[in-house]
Each structure stands twice: as structure tokens, then as C-alpha cells.
Write a protein that holds these residues in place. Structure first.
Motif, mmCIF file in Angstrom:
data_model
loop_
_atom_site.group_PDB
_atom_site.id
_atom_site.type_symbol
_atom_site.label_atom_id
_atom_site.label_comp_id
_atom_site.label_asym_id
_atom_site.label_seq_id
_atom_site.Cartn_x
_atom_site.Cartn_y
_atom_site.Cartn_z
ATOM 1 N N MET A 1 25.922 61.156 46.207
ATOM 2 C CA MET A 1 26.000 61.570 44.811
ATOM 3 C C MET A 1 27.394 62.073 44.443
ATOM 4 N N GLN A 2 28.314 62.022 45.375
ATOM 5 C CA GLN A 2 29.653 62.543 45.100
ATOM 6 C C GLN A 2 30.462 61.628 44.182
ATOM 7 N N THR A 3 31.269 62.239 43.352
ATOM 8 C CA THR A 3 32.176 61.474 42.498
ATOM 9 C C THR A 3 33.638 61.858 42.739
ATOM 10 N N ASP A 4 33.891 62.586 43.850
ATOM 11 C CA ASP A 4 35.272 63.010 44.135
ATOM 12 C C ASP A 4 35.809 62.509 45.472
ATOM 13 N N GLY A 5 34.987 61.752 46.230
ATOM 14 C CA GLY A 5 35.458 61.149 47.464
ATOM 15 C C GLY A 5 35.579 62.078 48.654
ATOM 16 N N THR A 6 34.927 63.234 48.622
ATOM 17 C CA THR A 6 35.061 64.201 49.720
ATOM 18 C C THR A 6 34.609 63.622 51.052
ATOM 19 N N HIS A 7 33.419 63.015 51.098
ATOM 20 C CA HIS A 7 32.902 62.494 52.362
ATOM 21 C C HIS A 7 33.712 61.320 52.895
ATOM 22 N N LEU A 8 34.450 60.662 52.003
ATOM 23 C CA LEU A 8 35.322 59.573 52.440
ATOM 24 C C LEU A 8 36.683 60.088 52.899
ATOM 25 N N GLY A 9 36.912 61.382 52.718
ATOM 26 C CA GLY A 9 38.190 61.949 53.114
ATOM 27 C C GLY A 9 39.322 61.630 52.167
ATOM 28 N N ILE A 10 39.005 61.344 50.898
ATOM 29 C CA ILE A 10 40.051 60.952 49.950
ATOM 30 C C ILE A 10 40.156 61.912 48.765
ATOM 31 N N ALA B 1 41.361 64.517 46.266
ATOM 32 C CA ALA B 1 42.736 64.949 46.011
ATOM 33 C C ALA B 1 42.840 65.500 44.603
ATOM 34 N N ARG B 2 43.824 66.352 44.401
ATOM 35 C CA ARG B 2 44.053 66.935 43.075
ATOM 36 C C ARG B 2 45.524 67.341 42.943
ATOM 37 N N ASP B 3 46.083 67.115 41.772
ATOM 38 C CA ASP B 3 47.404 67.653 41.439
ATOM 39 C C ASP B 3 47.414 67.970 39.951
ATOM 40 N N ALA C 1 29.030 45.608 47.004
ATOM 41 C CA ALA C 1 29.064 46.790 46.152
ATOM 42 C C ALA C 1 30.465 46.964 45.594
ATOM 43 N N GLY C 2 30.554 47.548 44.405
ATOM 44 C CA GLY C 2 31.838 47.771 43.762
ATOM 45 C C GLY C 2 32.158 49.253 43.650
ATOM 46 N N ILE C 3 33.368 49.629 44.007
ATOM 47 C CA ILE C 3 33.794 51.026 43.986
ATOM 48 C C ILE C 3 35.050 51.144 43.130
ATOM 49 N N ASP C 4 35.011 52.040 42.145
ATOM 50 C CA ASP C 4 36.136 52.269 41.248
ATOM 51 C C ASP C 4 36.707 53.659 41.521
ATOM 52 N N ILE C 5 38.003 53.732 41.819
ATOM 53 C CA ILE C 5 38.654 54.999 42.169
ATOM 54 C C ILE C 5 39.838 55.236 41.235
ATOM 55 N N ARG C 6 39.926 56.439 40.680
ATOM 56 C CA ARG C 6 41.079 56.860 39.886
ATOM 57 C C ARG C 6 41.729 58.024 40.637
ATOM 58 N N TYR C 7 42.962 57.830 41.107
ATOM 59 C CA TYR C 7 43.580 58.841 41.965
ATOM 60 C C TYR C 7 44.775 59.506 41.287
ATOM 61 N N PRO C 8 45.036 60.785 41.614
ATOM 62 C CA PRO C 8 46.123 61.548 40.982
ATOM 63 C C PRO C 8 47.484 60.886 41.169
ATOM 64 N N ILE C 9 48.431 61.250 40.303
ATOM 65 C CA ILE C 9 49.705 60.530 40.246
ATOM 66 C C ILE C 9 50.553 60.714 41.506
#
Length: 459
Positions: free
Chosen positions: A305-314, A316-318, A339-347
Motif C-alpha cells: 500500500m506504500q506510495t513512497d517506495g520505502t520497501h523498495l529502498g528508494i 527520497a525527499r529534498d 505490471a506498470g510502475i510510475d515513479i516521480r523522484y525528487p530533483i
């Protein structure tokens, strides 16, 4: 300072928007000179026809996109919009492709993303032209056709001689100004079919979602085995779950359905992911080993149910915000599962490190990169941002400021470009959701702001 308003043209703008909202411009298989299918092509032609009735000379750029232009000078001020939309999905209370006007709103897929803002920009430039205002730049409104599915239209434009704007805006997000967009990474997780092994319940199929950048609102699953035990587990699950699972018998098995709430893939926390809830439920069952169960157990362990990638080890925040992750679709075929995975990562996050971390954890599924865009940033003290601040404040009377977003707009297609509108502070975003709409007052105000931006930056 703007000395006119688009308010007198309200009915004309509503009529124009409803015409293109009535076209189901979802990307489909190419046909002849229609690279994105008939629906997208029809929306492009209709929009260019509307522009020509407003006394513009329109350009159909090989049906990959179109544009209109007004003004003089060597430089271009671009206004980059798009006419393609995501599929309607479920849960609508009005027809998704009709252009329904009620209660001060215009409803339809694409109303806010991005047909409404495209019409606002077109009429803004029309008003500038109608008032015979001289400009020192050419203002070019670009009507893109592949924003939701890969941006091949922008690639085609650049490779085939399309002029690069000196500065540009994309009215495909929020006001006041979004000068930073997170990195975008879309992945495909796959596994080939193999003969089922062991004992337990068998997941025959699992289907959810159509686009990776949309939170899936519905998920269905067919399961065979001890039906009575499955129904007992459903009852227990539904006691505490905000997303309920229903079932019906079919051909010796059960078809399970979960109904969630859709949202834009860049803001997965705003929806209720029906696929994630179904996987959470299936993860509690003793499943017979096959490609589907392998995917279920792995996705449950590393995404859940995570939407921040914690269990994947990814995670991040800035200063640009936190990483977001959306499990956008799942499908089973005779060949296997995907399956499709969409990730938006900090700059300041490195894309390759994100990929490496995911692949180091996911062993059952093969991870393939499908599409990516690097983070995008324009300094707040740039002439473009300063001009847009002035234009926004003069029309609204409110202080302009800069923001970061996880969404990927066409602003990042060009170097000196930012997202500018069309949602106002405090408004609910309905893009990629059922009953998508734009407020009529917001449509008019957006047109006024864009017209003023043209005057500030190009007069």
C-alpha cells in the motif's frame, strides 16, 4: 496591464471546448496519416478548425501536433498544450465524452487536462489579436497529441525542424507557477508463464488499470479452489478495508472485484488503488505457485500500500518534495504477467540508483525501463518567471509564488519553460479521475491570465 477581459466570449469558449470534449481522443493504433489513431486526429483537426474560424492560419505538423501563431520577431513564446487524454475509466455520473455543462462547470475527459486550458490559450491569443496589439515575439500555441503516452509528438517536432521557443509555458498543472518538476520513471515488471506448481488456490487472471500514470479504480481477479474459504477471507478483509471486495461465481471459480478511487499517478496518495488493495487481499491467501502468484507476493512485499517506495529502498525527499510511486496496471495474458510502475523522484535523486535499488530487491519480476524524463528546473529569478509573476498578480490581485510538482508537463520539453495554470490555489484537481471538470469562471480567468502573460512578455 490587461485592458480587456475574455468574459464577453464565455459562451463562445464553452461551445468550442464542448466540441473537442465530445471527441474521444485516447491514443489508439495508427491509421494512415493518423499516427495516434482517429480519435486524437479528429480532436486535432477540430481544434485547428476552431482556430481558423478565429482568423488564425493553422499548421498541421504531419498530424503529430498542430499550432497557430501571432506576432512578429525572431523569438517564439510558446504555449504548449495537448489534446490527447487518458481513457475515461469507471465511476462517471455524466458522459465522459460529451461536454456536459452544469452547476458552473464543464465536465468531460480532458476538461482540465488539457483541452480546457488549450481553449483558454487559444481565445487569449485571439483576444490579443482582435485588439490589434503588436508583439515583439511570435506567440505559438502548440496542440500536442501524445502527452499522455510518451511524448513522441515533441520528439517528432524537434527532429523535423520545429522551432524551439525562447521561453514557454504549459497550462497543464497549477497556478501560480511551477518552476520545478520531479524526474519521471515508468517501468514494466514482467514474468513469463510457466506450469503451476504445488497446492492451494489458483489465480487464473488478474486485471487492473489501463495507464501507468493513473491510479486504477477497478481491479478484477479470477480465482479457483476452495471457494468457501475465499469467501470467508473476503468477509474478514472487508471488515477493516476502505476498499471492499465483492465476488460472484463463474465457471467453477470466483471472480473478485475491488472498487477504489482513481487519481493522477503523480499523486497516488489522493486515490484508493484498487489493484493494491486486491494484492493486499490475495497476499493473505495460500496461492498455488505460478507467474501470477509470484508477481502478487513480490508486489505485496516491496510495494503493498506504500506510495513512497520505502520497501523498495528508494524513498527520497529534498526541497522539491518526496518520491511518489504508483502501481498503475496489472494484466495477465497467455504469455505471462505484466505490471506498470510510475515513479516521480525528487530533483536531486539519481535515476540509475533508483533502478538499481528496485532490481536488487525484485527477483521474481524482470524490471524494464519504458519511459523516463529527467527533473526540470527554471530559476525563480529568470525573466520568464518574473514576467509570469507580474501577469498573475495583475489579474488575480494575489501574490504569485513558485512550486514543485510530481507531474510531468510539456514544460520540460523545452529548456526555458514552466508550468503555468490552470488549477487555482485551493481548487480540487480532477485530472485522470471520474467526472473530470473545469470551472467556467476558472476557464475565463485562465484565459485572462494567459493573455496578460503574452502582453507582459511579448508586448
Amino acid at each position: 496591464m490587461l485592458e480587456f477581459s475574455l468574459a464577453p466570449r464565455k459562451d463562445e469558449m464553452i461551445e468550442a471546448l464542448c466540441k473537442i470534449l465530445s471527441i474521444e481522443s485516447v491514443k489508439s493504433a495508427p491509421q494512415g496519416n493518423m499516427p495516434y489513431g482517429k480519435g486524437v486526429f479528429d480532436a486535432l483537426i477540430k481544434t485547428l478548425n476552431i482556430a481558423e474560424k478565429l482568423d488564425f492560419d493553422s499548421v498541421n505538423f504531419y498530424s503529430h501536433l498542430g499550432y497557430v501563431e501571432y506576432g512578429d520577431g525572431d523569438e517564439i513564446f510558446g504555449i504548449v498544450t495537448h489534446l490527447d487524454v487518458v481513457p475515461a475509466g469507471d465511476g462517471w455520473t455524466v458522459p465522459p465524452f460529451a461536454g456536459t455543462v452544469k452547476d458552473g462547470r464543464i465536465y468531460g475527459r480532458g476538461a482540465i487536462d488539457d483541452k480546457g486550458p488549450a481553449i483558454a490559450a487559444l481565445f487569449a491569443l485571439s483576444a490579443v489579436k482582435e485588439n490589434c496589439i503588436s508583439l515583439n515575439k511570435r506567440v505559438r500555441i502548440i496542440f500536442g497529441c501524445d502527452e499522455e503516452s510518451g511524448w513522441s509528438d515533441m520528439d517528432f517536432y524537434k527532429k523535423n525542424g520545429g522551432e524551439i521557443p525562447a521561453m514557454a509555458i504549459s497550462p497543464d498543472a497549477e497556478f501560480p507557477i511551477i518552476n520545478a518538476e520531479k524526474g519521471l520513471l515508468q517501468l514494466r515488471a514482467v514474468k513469463k508463464t510457466y506450469s503451476a506448481e504445488g497446492e492451494g488456490l489458483t489465480v487464473e487472471s488478474l486485471q487492473a488499470g489501463e495507464r501507468v500514470n493513473v491510479v486504477p479504480a477497478v481491479c478484477t481477479c479470477k480465482i479457483t479452489g476452495n471457494i468457501k474459504a475465499v469467501r470467508q477471507m473476503i468477509e474478514l478483509f472487508n471488515e477493516d478495508s476502505p476498499v471492499k471486495i465483492t465476488d460472484r461465481e463463474e465457471e467453477g471459480g470466483l471472480v473478485l472485484t475491488a472498487h477504489g478511487v482513481s487519481a493522477h499517478g503523480s499523486k497516488p496518495e489522493e486515490g484508493k488503488n484498487a489493484l493494491s488493495f486486491m494484492i493486499l487481499f490475495l497476499n493473505t491467501l495460500p496461492l498455488r505457485k505460478n507467474a501470477v502468484s509470484d508477481a502478487i507476493y513480490e508486489l505485496a512485499e516491496y510495494i503493498g500500500m506504500q506510495t513512497d517506495g520505502t520497501h523498495l529502498g528508494i524513498a527520497a525527499r529534498d526541497e522539491s518534495g518526496a518520491l511518489s510511486l504508483n502501481l498503475g496496471y496489472f494484466r495477465t495474458t497467455e504469455e505471462g504477467v505484466e505490471a506498470g510502475i510510475d515513479i516521480r523522484y525528487p530533483i536531486h535523486t539519481d535515476k540509475e540508483k533508483v533502478l538499481s535499488a528496485i532490481r536488487s530487491r525484485m527477483k521474481e519480476l524482470s524490471i524494464e525501463e519504458v519511459f523516463s524524463r529527467p527533473p526540470h528546473f527554471v530559476p525563480e529569478d529568470s525573466p520568464l518567471v518574473a514576467g509570469l509573476k507580474q501577469a498573475y498578480e495583475e489579474v488575480t490581485g494575489e501574490k504569485a509564488y513558485c512550486m514543485t510538482m510530481g507531474g510531468a508537463t510539456y514544460a520540460r520539453a523545452f529548456p526555458n519553460s514552466v508550468a503555468f495554470g490552470a488549477l487555482f490555489p485551493g481548487q480540487q484537481g480532477t485530472e485522470h479521475q471520474a467526472d473530470e471538470y473545469i470551472e467556467i469562471d476558472s476557464l475565463l480567468k485562465t484565459a485572462d491570465i494567459i493573455a496578460n502573460a503574452i502582453l507582459v512578455l511579448c508586448k
